[in-house]
Design a protein around this motif. Structure first.
Motif, PDB file in Angstrom:
ATOM      1  N   THR A  62       3.454 137.477   4.320  1.00 48.45           N
ATOM      2  CA  THR A  62       2.813 137.721   3.025  1.00 48.45           C
ATOM      3  C   THR A  62       1.693 136.749   2.687  1.00 48.45           C
ATOM      4  N   GLY A  63       1.698 135.542   3.272  1.00 50.03           N
ATOM      5  CA  GLY A  63       0.772 134.525   2.823  1.00 50.03           C
ATOM      6  C   GLY A  63       1.206 133.940   1.485  1.00 50.03           C
ATOM      7  N   THR A  64       0.383 133.061   0.957  1.00 52.20           N
ATOM      8  CA  THR A  64       0.736 132.308  -0.251  1.00 52.20           C
ATOM      9  C   THR A  64       0.942 133.196  -1.468  1.00 52.20           C
ATOM     10  N   LEU A  65       0.182 134.280  -1.585  1.00 55.36           N
ATOM     11  CA  LEU A  65       0.333 135.125  -2.773  1.00 55.36           C
ATOM     12  C   LEU A  65       1.654 135.882  -2.767  1.00 55.36           C
ATOM     13  N   GLY A  66       2.307 135.974  -1.623  1.00 60.31           N
ATOM     14  CA  GLY A  66       3.679 136.470  -1.618  1.00 60.31           C
ATOM     15  C   GLY A  66       4.580 135.547  -2.413  1.00 60.31           C
ATOM     16  N   GLY A  67       4.318 134.236  -2.325  1.00 60.00           N
ATOM     17  CA  GLY A  67       5.062 133.272  -3.134  1.00 60.00           C
ATOM     18  C   GLY A  67       4.757 133.423  -4.608  1.00 60.00           C
ATOM     19  N   SER A  68       3.496 133.699  -4.946  1.00 58.62           N
ATOM     20  CA  SER A  68       3.137 133.933  -6.351  1.00 58.62           C
ATOM     21  C   SER A  68       3.884 135.151  -6.899  1.00 58.62           C
ATOM     22  N   LEU A  69       3.976 136.201  -6.090  1.00 58.52           N
ATOM     23  CA  LEU A  69       4.717 137.401  -6.512  1.00 58.52           C
ATOM     24  C   LEU A  69       6.184 137.085  -6.725  1.00 58.52           C
ATOM     25  N   TRP A  70       6.762 136.269  -5.849  1.00 59.71           N
ATOM     26  CA  TRP A  70       8.164 135.866  -5.993  1.00 59.71           C
ATOM     27  C   TRP A  70       8.365 135.080  -7.288  1.00 59.71           C
ATOM     28  N   VAL A  71       7.452 134.168  -7.570  1.00 63.19           N
ATOM     29  CA  VAL A  71       7.557 133.374  -8.804  1.00 63.19           C
ATOM     30  C   VAL A  71       7.571 134.277 -10.027  1.00 63.19           C
ATOM     31  N   TRP A  72       6.667 135.243 -10.072  1.00 62.28           N
ATOM     32  CA  TRP A  72       6.630 136.130 -11.225  1.00 62.28           C
ATOM     33  C   TRP A  72       7.854 137.037 -11.289  1.00 62.28           C
ATOM     34  N   ALA A  73       8.272 137.574 -10.153  1.00 54.89           N
ATOM     35  CA  ALA A  73       9.444 138.463 -10.149  1.00 54.89           C
ATOM     36  C   ALA A  73      10.689 137.722 -10.623  1.00 54.89           C
ATOM     37  N   ALA A  74      10.877 136.489 -10.172  1.00 55.69           N
ATOM     38  CA  ALA A  74      12.041 135.715 -10.579  1.00 55.69           C
ATOM     39  C   ALA A  74      11.981 135.359 -12.059  1.00 55.69           C
ATOM     40  N   ASN A  75      10.845 134.861 -12.522  1.00 59.19           N
ATOM     41  CA  ASN A  75      10.720 134.488 -13.932  1.00 59.19           C
ATOM     42  C   ASN A  75      10.923 135.681 -14.858  1.00 59.19           C
ATOM     43  N   LEU A  76      10.338 136.813 -14.512  1.00 63.46           N
ATOM     44  CA  LEU A  76      10.478 137.989 -15.370  1.00 63.46           C
ATOM     45  C   LEU A  76      11.897 138.533 -15.346  1.00 63.46           C
ATOM     46  N   SER A  77      12.587 138.403 -14.214  1.00 60.63           N
ATOM     47  CA  SER A  77      13.979 138.854 -14.147  1.00 60.63           C
ATOM     48  C   SER A  77      14.872 137.987 -15.030  1.00 60.63           C
ATOM     49  N   VAL A  78      14.712 136.666 -14.933  1.00 56.63           N
ATOM     50  CA  VAL A  78      15.499 135.757 -15.770  1.00 56.63           C
ATOM     51  C   VAL A  78      15.151 135.961 -17.239  1.00 56.63           C
ATOM     52  N   PHE A  79      13.876 136.118 -17.529  1.00 55.34           N
ATOM     53  CA  PHE A  79      13.441 136.344 -18.912  1.00 55.34           C
ATOM     54  C   PHE A  79      14.027 137.639 -19.460  1.00 55.34           C
ATOM     55  N   GLY A  80      14.088 138.665 -18.646  1.00 58.70           N
ATOM     56  CA  GLY A  80      14.663 139.931 -19.089  1.00 58.70           C
ATOM     57  C   GLY A  80      16.126 139.789 -19.469  1.00 58.70           C
TER      58      GLY A  80
END
Length: 534
Positions: free
Chosen positions: A151-169
């Motif tokens: 994925t490259g580095t932006l795969g990590g950015s996607l993971w960060v957002w997916a995790a934060n939004l899941s916890v926030f939900g």
């Protein structure tokens, strides 16, 4: 605690949590929850001018992690913090706008896509400072992101957002009463989904890490860290003196090879901008080049890669390019930040850095800023880079990709070396401009991500530290101390083949950008129609 106190606490919490992975080793996982306080602040905020709260959050995050830029240039450091935070806030403001037109989870998906699209765009602009790309949060926690080879580095950015939004939900469901309305299956699915988003990438990374095997033919490497203070080396130290110090260290590192014509090939590395006496029109006549050539006569099979502030002389009655500077009537020069390779035969190749640091190396958008810089007396750098990436070739034809300093921050750019055939990578840099701050440690850690993305060993030579050998897993095999003259002797592996990320580039960034544009178009249509979310 009053409302403003609560807001301040939440804003500060996100800023600190976002900073921790860039400052503390093995703390990359903190990024997976770092945005939750800011998202909750946006959810509960009552009043106007919310801009200042999220802008303040991003300013504090940038300041905590990149304050060290001010050690090199106070104005540039302040500008970097404020301008970078401003762009982050524009993305967040778009999200706030989308909340008025979209309902449910759509605005939050829009936010994640917009952020990643901005990060991808930022990698390619002339005024570019992608240091705090969210995926870089795992640079000191590389065991969590071995899948960057896909994925490259932006795969990590996607993971960060997916995790934060899941916890926030989940937090929203618990705090706002949704949780009680869900049945057991819905609750289980929500919990399982959040746990999966956070832990599944870790499990995949662990599996890749445990099964990965270092491949390739070993090649000896010797890295010389001369430890010149960059604020003195260009003013108070002669180039002849610097050459003598470097070659004395090199001779000690290679003492077992002197005069041995049967020794295996070896790569010797010198740091970025090691010399300033390279004129590209006549490279062999340069004093440093001739000194290296003489030294290598005693060390058969040794290739040396070294950095240079290089110059191209141009005879012209008119200005040959916007970046050229006049040195005499009818004579102009163009400057470069370059890397050269040579051996005992005297053959050579040169590569010019093209990912240039704005201000010190690059005058961006020259049609606009060069006339302004001329009026100010020429205070900005005007280095000229290559139009196309290329490798440096060792004496036996082995292609090596040589990223010069700031270029090692750009993941997709560095894949270009491998597509050009690079069997290993090296990074030459001069990190001492920032003093003993997190800056040089962060810069080192980004090379670890480049090793994973390309699955290439990396030999890193820094003027004052940290020099290191990094393996294909992104592990630091050996390293030098900070601010000490030092040498490092070891092996890198010459490997063929390309990772999925090298072959296909930044698919995550391209896909997120495309989906963001679709949602942005839908947002514009809803705005023109006057539709509001319910």
């Amino acid at each position: 605690m009053g409302e403003k106190g609560k807001y301040l606490l939440l804003a500060a919490a996100s800023a600190v949590l976002l900073s921790v992975p860039f400052l503390v080793p093995f703390a990359g996982w903190v990024a997976l929850i770092a945005l939750v306080p800011l998202l909750w602040l946006e959810r509960i905020y009552k009043g106007k001018r919310f801009w200042w709260w999220h802008y303040g959050t991003f300013v504090l995050w940038n300041a905590l992690t990149t304050f060290w830029v001010c050690n090199a240039t106070v104005g540039g450091g302040i500008f970097a913090v404020l301008a970078n935070a401003l762009q982050m806030s524009v993305v967040f403001a778009l999200f706030r706008w989308s909340r008025r037109r979209f309902s449910g989870s759509v605005p939050y998906i829009f936010l994640a896509l917009a952020w990643i699209a901005w990060e991808r765009w930022y990698f390619g602009t002339q005024i570019s400072w992608p240091w705090l790309t969210l995926g870089h949060a795992f640079a000191q926690s590389t065991g969590l992101v071995q899948w960057y080879e896909f994925t490259g580095t932006l795969g990590g950015s996607l993971w960060v957002w997916a995790a934060n939004l899941s916890v926030f939900g989940l937090i929203c469901a618990l705090r706002e009463g949704f949780w009680g309305e869900w049945n057991v299956k819905a609750k289980s699915a929500a919990i399982a989904g959040t746990v999966t988003v956070i832990l599944a990438p870790m499990a995949v990374s662990a599996a890749i890490y445990s099964s990965f095997e270092e491949e390739g033919t070993p090649r000896e490497v010797a890295i010389v860290q001369p430890n010149f203070d960059p604020y003195q080396k260009f003013q108070s130290m002669s180039q002849a003196g610097q050459n003598a110090i470097f070659l004395d260290l090199a001779a000690k590192a290679l003492k077992d090879r002197k005069g041995d014509s049967t020794a295996a090939p070896l790569l010797l590395l010198a740091p970025e901008t090691f010399t300033g006496d390279v004129v590209t029109n006549d490279i062999p006549s340069g004093a440093t080049f001739r000194r290296f050539h003489g030294f290598l006569q005693d060390y058969p099979g040794v290739d040396v890669i070294f950095g240079a502030s290089a110059w191209t002389r141009i005879d012209s009655s008119e200005r040959p390019s916007r970046t050229a500077r006049r040195i005499d009537d009818g004579q102009w020069v163009e400057s470069h930040n370059s890397a050269l390779v040579t051996d005992a035969s005297g053959r050579y190749e040169i590569f010019h850095k093209s990912k240039l640091v704005v201000g010190t190396e690059l005058t961006p958008y020259p049609a606009i800023f060069v006339p302004i810089d001329d009026a100010l007396g020429g205070v900005m750098g005007r280095c000229v880079g290559q139009d196309e990436i290329s490798c440096l070739h060792l004496g036996d034809g082995t292609p090596i990709g040589c990223a010069i300093c700031y270029e090692s921050v750009y993941g997709e750019y560095c894949t270009g070396y491998v597509r050009k055939g690079a069997q290993a990578l090296c990074v030459i840099t001069n990190d001492a401009w920032w003093g003993d701050t997190p800056g040089y440690r962060q810069h080192l850690s980004y090379s670890r991500l480049r090793a994973i993305e390309t699955r290439r060993d990396i030999a890193r030579c820094a003027n004052t530290g940290i020099s290191a050998i990094i393996d294909q897993r992104g592990r630091i095999v050996s390293q030098t101390p900070w601010w000490e003259p030092a040498t490092l002797r070891g092996e890198i592996h010459l490997r063929d083949g390309q990772t999925f990320f090298v072959r296909n580039g930044d698919i995550v960034g391209r896909l997120c950008s495309f989906l963001f544009l679709l949602l942005l178009l839908a947002l514009l249509v809803r705005t023109l129609r006057g539709d509001y979310s319910k």
